[in-house]
Motif scaffolding. Sequence first.
Motif, mmCIF file in Angstrom:
data_model
loop_
_atom_site.group_PDB
_atom_site.id
_atom_site.type_symbol
_atom_site.label_atom_id
_atom_site.label_comp_id
_atom_site.label_asym_id
_atom_site.label_seq_id
_atom_site.Cartn_x
_atom_site.Cartn_y
_atom_site.Cartn_z
ATOM 1 N N GLN A 128 2.052 9.533 13.668
ATOM 2 C CA GLN A 128 1.980 10.056 14.952
ATOM 3 C C GLN A 128 2.561 9.224 16.024
ATOM 4 O O GLN A 128 2.556 7.932 15.769
ATOM 5 C CB GLN A 128 0.764 10.541 15.583
ATOM 6 C CG GLN A 128 0.031 11.935 15.026
ATOM 7 C CD GLN A 128 -1.106 12.202 15.967
ATOM 8 O OE1 GLN A 128 -1.782 11.425 16.325
ATOM 9 N NE2 GLN A 128 -1.074 13.536 16.354
ATOM 10 N N ASN A 129 3.276 9.653 16.763
ATOM 11 C CA ASN A 129 3.827 8.744 17.950
ATOM 12 C C ASN A 129 2.783 8.409 19.012
ATOM 13 O O ASN A 129 1.600 9.094 18.979
ATOM 14 C CB ASN A 129 5.135 9.476 18.675
ATOM 15 C CG ASN A 129 4.667 10.558 19.756
ATOM 16 O OD1 ASN A 129 4.323 9.946 20.603
ATOM 17 N ND2 ASN A 129 4.998 11.570 19.663
ATOM 18 N N ARG A 130 2.821 7.198 19.642
ATOM 19 C CA ARG A 130 1.799 6.923 20.143
ATOM 20 C C ARG A 130 2.168 7.221 21.776
ATOM 21 O O ARG A 130 1.551 6.572 22.885
ATOM 22 C CB ARG A 130 1.942 5.168 20.316
ATOM 23 C CG ARG A 130 1.556 4.713 19.030
ATOM 24 C CD ARG A 130 1.725 3.341 18.722
ATOM 25 N NE ARG A 130 0.884 2.550 19.876
ATOM 26 C CZ ARG A 130 1.405 1.139 20.104
ATOM 27 N NH1 ARG A 130 2.028 0.727 19.384
ATOM 28 N NH2 ARG A 130 0.658 0.532 21.110
ATOM 29 N N GLY A 131 2.801 8.184 22.065
ATOM 30 C CA GLY A 131 3.187 8.558 23.410
ATOM 31 C C GLY A 131 4.194 7.964 24.447
ATOM 32 O O GLY A 131 4.168 8.438 25.658
ATOM 33 N N PHE A 132 4.854 6.985 23.959
ATOM 34 C CA PHE A 132 5.940 6.200 24.674
ATOM 35 C C PHE A 132 6.887 5.802 24.027
ATOM 36 O O PHE A 132 6.650 5.576 22.602
ATOM 37 C CB PHE A 132 5.158 5.135 25.446
ATOM 38 C CG PHE A 132 4.784 3.921 24.726
ATOM 39 C CD1 PHE A 132 5.456 2.755 24.758
ATOM 40 C CD2 PHE A 132 3.295 4.001 24.242
ATOM 41 C CE1 PHE A 132 4.806 1.770 23.863
ATOM 42 C CE2 PHE A 132 3.000 3.206 23.395
ATOM 43 C CZ PHE A 132 3.541 1.691 23.334
ATOM 44 N N ALA A 133 8.189 5.439 24.519
ATOM 45 C CA ALA A 133 9.388 5.188 23.935
ATOM 46 C C ALA A 133 10.120 4.414 24.923
ATOM 47 O O ALA A 133 9.754 4.288 25.983
ATOM 48 C CB ALA A 133 10.223 6.493 23.202
ATOM 49 N N TYR A 134 11.059 3.584 24.456
ATOM 50 C CA TYR A 134 12.252 3.028 25.029
ATOM 51 C C TYR A 134 13.436 3.561 24.813
ATOM 52 O O TYR A 134 13.816 3.638 23.526
ATOM 53 C CB TYR A 134 12.151 1.276 24.799
ATOM 54 C CG TYR A 134 10.724 0.833 25.154
ATOM 55 C CD1 TYR A 134 10.594 0.226 26.610
ATOM 56 C CD2 TYR A 134 9.851 0.743 24.363
ATOM 57 C CE1 TYR A 134 9.570 -0.181 26.898
ATOM 58 C CE2 TYR A 134 8.523 0.119 24.832
ATOM 59 C CZ TYR A 134 8.479 -0.431 26.052
ATOM 60 O OH TYR A 134 7.185 -0.886 26.607
ATOM 61 N N GLY A 135 14.436 3.784 25.632
ATOM 62 C CA GLY A 135 15.832 4.241 25.397
ATOM 63 C C GLY A 135 16.816 3.280 26.361
ATOM 64 O O GLY A 135 16.286 3.038 27.375
ATOM 65 N N LYS A 136 17.883 2.630 25.590
ATOM 66 C CA LYS A 136 18.731 1.809 26.204
ATOM 67 C C LYS A 136 20.181 2.392 26.162
ATOM 68 O O LYS A 136 20.699 2.818 25.180
ATOM 69 C CB LYS A 136 18.725 0.384 25.466
ATOM 70 C CG LYS A 136 19.657 -0.496 25.931
ATOM 71 C CD LYS A 136 19.310 -1.869 25.305
ATOM 72 C CE LYS A 136 18.202 -2.565 26.068
ATOM 73 N NZ LYS A 136 18.008 -3.955 25.648
ATOM 74 N N TYR A 137 20.714 2.475 27.398
ATOM 75 C CA TYR A 137 22.031 3.026 27.427
ATOM 76 C C TYR A 137 23.069 2.091 27.685
ATOM 77 O O TYR A 137 22.702 0.782 27.619
ATOM 78 C CB TYR A 137 22.006 3.810 28.902
ATOM 79 C CG TYR A 137 21.098 5.110 28.589
ATOM 80 C CD1 TYR A 137 21.729 6.468 28.055
ATOM 81 C CD2 TYR A 137 19.902 5.245 28.865
ATOM 82 C CE1 TYR A 137 20.953 7.431 27.970
ATOM 83 C CE2 TYR A 137 19.086 6.370 28.971
ATOM 84 C CZ TYR A 137 19.581 7.480 28.326
ATOM 85 O OH TYR A 137 18.695 8.623 28.312
ATOM 86 N N ASP A 138 24.229 2.334 27.680
ATOM 87 C CA ASP A 138 25.627 1.545 27.861
ATOM 88 C C ASP A 138 25.758 0.988 29.160
ATOM 89 O O ASP A 138 26.371 -0.101 29.323
ATOM 90 C CB ASP A 138 26.733 2.286 27.255
ATOM 91 C CG ASP A 138 27.200 3.331 28.160
ATOM 92 O OD1 ASP A 138 26.558 3.756 29.107
ATOM 93 O OD2 ASP A 138 28.212 3.815 28.310
ATOM 94 N N SER A 139 24.819 1.509 30.109
ATOM 95 C CA SER A 139 25.209 0.812 31.561
ATOM 96 C C SER A 139 23.950 0.989 32.363
ATOM 97 O O SER A 139 23.270 2.130 32.050
ATOM 98 C CB SER A 139 26.544 1.433 32.173
ATOM 99 O OG SER A 139 26.229 2.654 32.381
ATOM 100 N N PRO A 140 23.632 0.316 33.412
ATOM 101 C CA PRO A 140 22.622 0.632 34.430
ATOM 102 C C PRO A 140 22.692 2.027 35.082
ATOM 103 O O PRO A 140 22.121 2.817 35.277
ATOM 104 C CB PRO A 140 22.751 -0.507 35.363
ATOM 105 C CG PRO A 140 23.338 -1.602 34.697
ATOM 106 C CD PRO A 140 24.371 -1.073 33.755
ATOM 107 N N ALA A 141 24.026 2.401 35.211
ATOM 108 C CA ALA A 141 24.593 3.698 35.879
ATOM 109 C C ALA A 141 23.761 4.999 35.130
ATOM 110 O O ALA A 141 23.254 5.743 35.505
ATOM 111 C CB ALA A 141 26.007 4.038 36.158
ATOM 112 N N ALA A 142 23.919 4.792 33.560
ATOM 113 C CA ALA A 142 23.488 5.741 32.797
ATOM 114 C C ALA A 142 21.863 5.751 32.835
ATOM 115 O O ALA A 142 21.244 6.993 32.669
ATOM 116 C CB ALA A 142 23.969 5.461 31.379
ATOM 117 N N ALA A 143 21.382 4.813 32.941
ATOM 118 C CA ALA A 143 19.957 4.566 32.956
ATOM 119 C C ALA A 143 19.303 5.384 34.159
ATOM 120 O O ALA A 143 18.395 6.067 34.247
ATOM 121 C CB ALA A 143 19.546 3.175 32.964
#
Length: 371
Positions: free
Chosen positions: A90-105
């Motif tokens: 099972q997933n633990r309920g959290f994740a990390y997503g990294k984008y190409d720029s701070p603007a996209a984040a």
Amino acid sequence: RTGQMSPFMTELLLALETWLKSTNTKLTQINGQRKYGGPPEVWYGPTPGARCEVFISQIPRDTYEDLLIPLFSSVGPLWEFRLMMNFSGQNRGFAYGKYDSPAAANEAIRLLHGHMLEPDFRLSVRRSTEKRHLCIGDLPAITRQEDLLKVLRVMADGVERVSLKAGPGIEGVSAIVAFSSHHAASMAKKVLVEAFKKQFALNISIKWQSTVKPSLDEQLSPHKPSKSLLPSPLKPPRHSQPSALPPRMARPPPVPLGFCRAVGGPTVPQYPPSSSTSSSQRHLVSTAPSPSPAALLRELCEATAVGPPLYEICYSHSGPDGFLYFTYKVCISGITTAFKGLVMIFPGPSPTTMLEEARRAAAQQVLHRPK
């Protein structure tokens, strides 16, 4: 394990597998997380710098990458997506997503914070702190910066810079270590205490360095990059020819003798050499990569004619620190009492690899039992 799953869980995993095949998406599971990208197979931009990562929580436990990656990719190109997983799958309920720029984040936070995936489940999307600095304490007073840097690059991935500090209120010498990413620093934090204890009989302390001033970064490296992170010193640049072996399978560089003299420890765990081993052979053994503890135990049993070791390894529980705990029983026919104990390992990509790692850890404990 598939036979023990509920029909609902089986349906979810089949949907994930179908999506992976239809989109040709590759996922890699390592150390309690499942990772996409870093970078993905098709990526034309530079490596993302600071403030490009978001922290995603309140994820329903039955939601997987086939829903999450398309959702977060709709905001902007994803360089990496990491879903935290537990031992049961099972997933633990959290994740990390990294984008190409701070603007996209920023756009992901604006558009997806509060997004409802299921009734009563609203995603929380916030800026990831991405701490990349660790403070290592209780180092010997004569530790040299260049020697420590070489040692750390053998023990952990992504080590970029080291700065030593000493003075009133600091026991011995402390070091601030900068890593190429939060993930690299997090992995190092889990293994360095035990690695220093095994390799140098040295008890260090380690904690997050919560705030690092810009002036300190300048002090750490006179050639600080303006935007993107430096590439990991153990990995070639993306345009270079890849190595035939994965980084962890390649032979590590030797630990510098200067640091060994400073801490008074061996470069590899020492085992009593046989009487037939020459002094030159012993020198080679001391500088070569350490053989597997399971292989050493088997060879020792063969040399003493007590019979081969037989292992019983059982999963016990997972700890809040992310380690998995296994009980073991090692029986050797020529020894009346069985060896029993508990070992902890990192989660691995499959049950087979985790059992093999637990077997190695059990053999290590048996070898170090008092005679």
